[in-house]
Design a protein around this motif. Sequence first.
Motif, PDB file in Angstrom:
ATOM      1  N   MET A   1      33.414  54.789  30.763  1.00  0.00           N
ATOM      2  CA  MET A   1      33.282  53.754  31.801  1.00  0.00           C
ATOM      3  C   MET A   1      34.668  53.215  32.150  1.00  0.00           C
ATOM      4  O   MET A   1      35.431  52.838  31.271  1.00  0.00           O
ATOM      5  N   THR A   2      35.003  53.201  33.434  1.00  0.00           N
ATOM      6  CA  THR A   2      36.311  52.678  33.832  1.00  0.00           C
ATOM      7  C   THR A   2      36.310  51.151  33.787  1.00  0.00           C
ATOM      8  O   THR A   2      35.252  50.524  33.721  1.00  0.00           O
ATOM      9  N   SER A   3      37.518  50.583  33.813  1.00  0.00           N
ATOM     10  CA  SER A   3      37.614  49.113  33.749  1.00  0.00           C
ATOM     11  C   SER A   3      36.935  48.475  34.952  1.00  0.00           C
ATOM     12  O   SER A   3      36.326  47.414  34.840  1.00  0.00           O
ATOM     13  N   GLU A   4      37.062  49.141  36.121  1.00  0.00           N
ATOM     14  CA  GLU A   4      36.419  48.581  37.310  1.00  0.00           C
ATOM     15  C   GLU A   4      34.906  48.511  37.145  1.00  0.00           C
ATOM     16  O   GLU A   4      34.268  47.544  37.568  1.00  0.00           O
ATOM     17  N   ALA A   5      34.343  49.550  36.513  1.00  0.00           N
ATOM     18  CA  ALA A   5      32.887  49.560  36.309  1.00  0.00           C
ATOM     19  C   ALA A   5      32.477  48.436  35.366  1.00  0.00           C
ATOM     20  O   ALA A   5      31.394  47.848  35.522  1.00  0.00           O
ATOM     21  N   ILE A   6      33.356  48.097  34.394  1.00  0.00           N
ATOM     22  CA  ILE A   6      33.025  46.999  33.472  1.00  0.00           C
ATOM     23  C   ILE A   6      32.993  45.679  34.241  1.00  0.00           C
ATOM     24  O   ILE A   6      32.080  44.859  34.075  1.00  0.00           O
ATOM     25  N   VAL A   7      34.012  45.468  35.113  1.00  0.00           N
ATOM     26  CA  VAL A   7      34.021  44.237  35.916  1.00  0.00           C
ATOM     27  C   VAL A   7      32.775  44.186  36.796  1.00  0.00           C
ATOM     28  O   VAL A   7      32.110  43.147  36.913  1.00  0.00           O
ATOM     29  N   LEU A   8      32.428  45.346  37.396  1.00  0.00           N
ATOM     30  CA  LEU A   8      31.251  45.387  38.270  1.00  0.00           C
ATOM     31  C   LEU A   8      29.983  45.053  37.485  1.00  0.00           C
ATOM     32  O   LEU A   8      29.125  44.291  37.953  1.00  0.00           O
ATOM     33  N   ALA A   9      29.871  45.601  36.268  1.00  0.00           N
ATOM     34  CA  ALA A   9      28.690  45.313  35.446  1.00  0.00           C
ATOM     35  C   ALA A   9      28.614  43.822  35.125  1.00  0.00           C
ATOM     36  O   ALA A   9      27.536  43.208  35.201  1.00  0.00           O
TER      37      ALA A   9
ATOM     38  N   SER B   4      50.787  49.940  37.363  1.00  0.00           N
ATOM     39  CA  SER B   4      50.678  50.981  36.338  1.00  0.00           C
ATOM     40  C   SER B   4      49.319  50.916  35.655  1.00  0.00           C
ATOM     41  O   SER B   4      48.600  49.923  35.748  1.00  0.00           O
ATOM     42  N   GLY B   5      48.959  51.992  34.974  1.00  0.00           N
ATOM     43  CA  GLY B   5      47.628  52.107  34.380  1.00  0.00           C
ATOM     44  C   GLY B   5      47.327  51.021  33.374  1.00  0.00           C
ATOM     45  O   GLY B   5      46.258  50.413  33.410  1.00  0.00           O
ATOM     46  N   LEU B   6      48.290  50.757  32.468  1.00  0.00           N
ATOM     47  CA  LEU B   6      48.042  49.760  31.417  1.00  0.00           C
ATOM     48  C   LEU B   6      47.884  48.373  32.025  1.00  0.00           C
ATOM     49  O   LEU B   6      46.957  47.623  31.698  1.00  0.00           O
ATOM     50  N   LEU B   7      48.804  48.031  32.954  1.00  0.00           N
ATOM     51  CA  LEU B   7      48.744  46.706  33.586  1.00  0.00           C
ATOM     52  C   LEU B   7      47.424  46.526  34.335  1.00  0.00           C
ATOM     53  O   LEU B   7      46.793  45.467  34.283  1.00  0.00           O
ATOM     54  N   GLN B   8      46.990  47.610  35.006  1.00  0.00           N
ATOM     55  CA  GLN B   8      45.728  47.522  35.747  1.00  0.00           C
ATOM     56  C   GLN B   8      44.561  47.256  34.801  1.00  0.00           C
ATOM     57  O   GLN B   8      43.697  46.420  35.083  1.00  0.00           O
ATOM     58  N   THR B   9      44.564  47.959  33.641  1.00  0.00           N
ATOM     59  CA  THR B   9      43.484  47.739  32.673  1.00  0.00           C
ATOM     60  C   THR B   9      43.485  46.301  32.182  1.00  0.00           C
ATOM     61  O   THR B   9      42.429  45.674  32.060  1.00  0.00           O
ATOM     62  N   VAL B  10      44.701  45.761  31.909  1.00  0.00           N
ATOM     63  CA  VAL B  10      44.785  44.382  31.411  1.00  0.00           C
ATOM     64  C   VAL B  10      44.268  43.404  32.468  1.00  0.00           C
ATOM     65  O   VAL B  10      43.484  42.487  32.167  1.00  0.00           O
ATOM     66  N   LEU B  11      44.694  43.619  33.731  1.00  0.00           N
ATOM     67  CA  LEU B  11      44.275  42.699  34.801  1.00  0.00           C
ATOM     68  C   LEU B  11      42.764  42.761  34.999  1.00  0.00           C
ATOM     69  O   LEU B  11      42.096  41.726  35.146  1.00  0.00           O
ATOM     70  N   LEU B  12      42.202  43.982  34.997  1.00  0.00           N
ATOM     71  CA  LEU B  12      40.759  44.109  35.189  1.00  0.00           C
ATOM     72  C   LEU B  12      40.003  43.532  33.999  1.00  0.00           C
ATOM     73  O   LEU B  12      38.945  42.910  34.159  1.00  0.00           O
ATOM     74  N   GLY B  13      40.561  43.711  32.780  1.00  0.00           N
ATOM     75  CA  GLY B  13      39.926  43.114  31.600  1.00  0.00           C
ATOM     76  C   GLY B  13      39.903  41.597  31.704  1.00  0.00           C
ATOM     77  O   GLY B  13      38.900  40.950  31.373  1.00  0.00           O
ATOM     78  N   ALA B  14      41.025  41.011  32.176  1.00  0.00           N
ATOM     79  CA  ALA B  14      41.068  39.560  32.347  1.00  0.00           C
ATOM     80  C   ALA B  14      40.034  39.119  33.381  1.00  0.00           C
ATOM     81  O   ALA B  14      39.337  38.109  33.195  1.00  0.00           O
ATOM     82  N   ALA B  15      39.905  39.905  34.480  1.00  0.00           N
ATOM     83  CA  ALA B  15      38.903  39.562  35.499  1.00  0.00           C
ATOM     84  C   ALA B  15      37.505  39.595  34.896  1.00  0.00           C
ATOM     85  O   ALA B  15      36.692  38.685  35.138  1.00  0.00           O
ATOM     86  N   ALA B  16      37.223  40.631  34.076  1.00  0.00           N
ATOM     87  CA  ALA B  16      35.898  40.717  33.454  1.00  0.00           C
ATOM     88  C   ALA B  16      35.663  39.524  32.540  1.00  0.00           C
ATOM     89  O   ALA B  16      34.562  38.952  32.503  1.00  0.00           O
ATOM     90  N   ALA B  17      36.709  39.094  31.806  1.00  0.00           N
ATOM     91  CA  ALA B  17      36.556  37.941  30.919  1.00  0.00           C
ATOM     92  C   ALA B  17      36.226  36.688  31.712  1.00  0.00           C
ATOM     93  O   ALA B  17      35.357  35.894  31.319  1.00  0.00           O
ATOM     94  N   LEU B  60      43.975  45.954  41.930  1.00  0.00           N
ATOM     95  CA  LEU B  60      43.666  47.044  42.849  1.00  0.00           C
ATOM     96  C   LEU B  60      44.743  47.220  43.904  1.00  0.00           C
ATOM     97  O   LEU B  60      44.616  48.077  44.783  1.00  0.00           O
ATOM     98  N   ASP B  61      45.800  46.380  43.845  1.00  0.00           N
ATOM     99  CA  ASP B  61      46.919  46.477  44.781  1.00  0.00           C
ATOM    100  C   ASP B  61      46.450  46.298  46.226  1.00  0.00           C
ATOM    101  O   ASP B  61      46.816  47.079  47.107  1.00  0.00           O
TER     102      ASP B  61
END
Lengths: 180, 94
Positions: A1-9, B4-17, B60-61
């Motif tokens: 699962m990509t990070s975007e899919a986690i945010v979407l979920a 970059s890939g790592l930064l994007q993962t961190v930013l998206l993880g923060a958004a999910a949090a 997502l730039d």
Amino acid sequence: MTSEAIVLAAVLTFSALGAAAAILLRDVLNAIIAFAAFSFGIATVWVLLAAPDVALTEAAVGAGITTVFFLVTIAKTVRPGGERLFERIEWRSVAVVAILSGALLATVGSLPAVGAADAPVATSPVTEYYLANAYSETGVENAVTAVLAAYRGFDTFGEATVVISAGVAVLLVLRQEAYV
Amino acid sequence: MAVSGLLQTVLLGAAAAFVVFAVVLVYRIMAGPTMQDRVIAVNGIGTNAVVVLALLAAALDRPGFLDIALVYGLLNFLMSIAISKFSVERGGVI
């Protein structure tokens, strides 16, 4: 699962809970507040699906305008009272909604994948015609605007008529002294 | 500027949090018990929305997403004021 899919979920979970709160809360004002929260989830879903124009509309309409309209409405009408926090669940309505949702979900499997190259919208000759001729035929700078305002002009005209009629009706109702 | 890939993962993880924080606030909207609790909760959700949309714009730039965050921030304030005014004056919204 990509990070975007986690945010979407996470956003979809939030939307489902917000919608459940808006449906189940008994007091109308509480339901309006829950509905305003629900609009945040939907706006973020549109952003994740790369539709920022729809997200902007949802943010403006869902968070701002509908809340104020609903508040004006319940200020002019009588709210049902009662001690209960939550509405009683009508199982017959739940069954109807479940059947309708099931019928709609059954069609999802036959949709083309997001961004698929062989989707009808990408391969159709209509699309090619619009992309080739929209600018020269309509003189509009944007292909979407050309379709909306020129090729589908009567459809847009009908939509505008509906919006104007609704606005006139709202103004007429708000001017009445008594509300039944 | 590509992210970059790592930064994007961190930013998206923060958004999910932050979305998970908003889910917690839905409990406050459901449980109440007073109207003030719910107004504060929906205001907090709106603030979370601004943060989530800004994080998504960075990850997502797509700087255009910041416009949605701005609109949401402004209308979130307006909505809280409208609900507060309604609950104080019983009917005065605008």
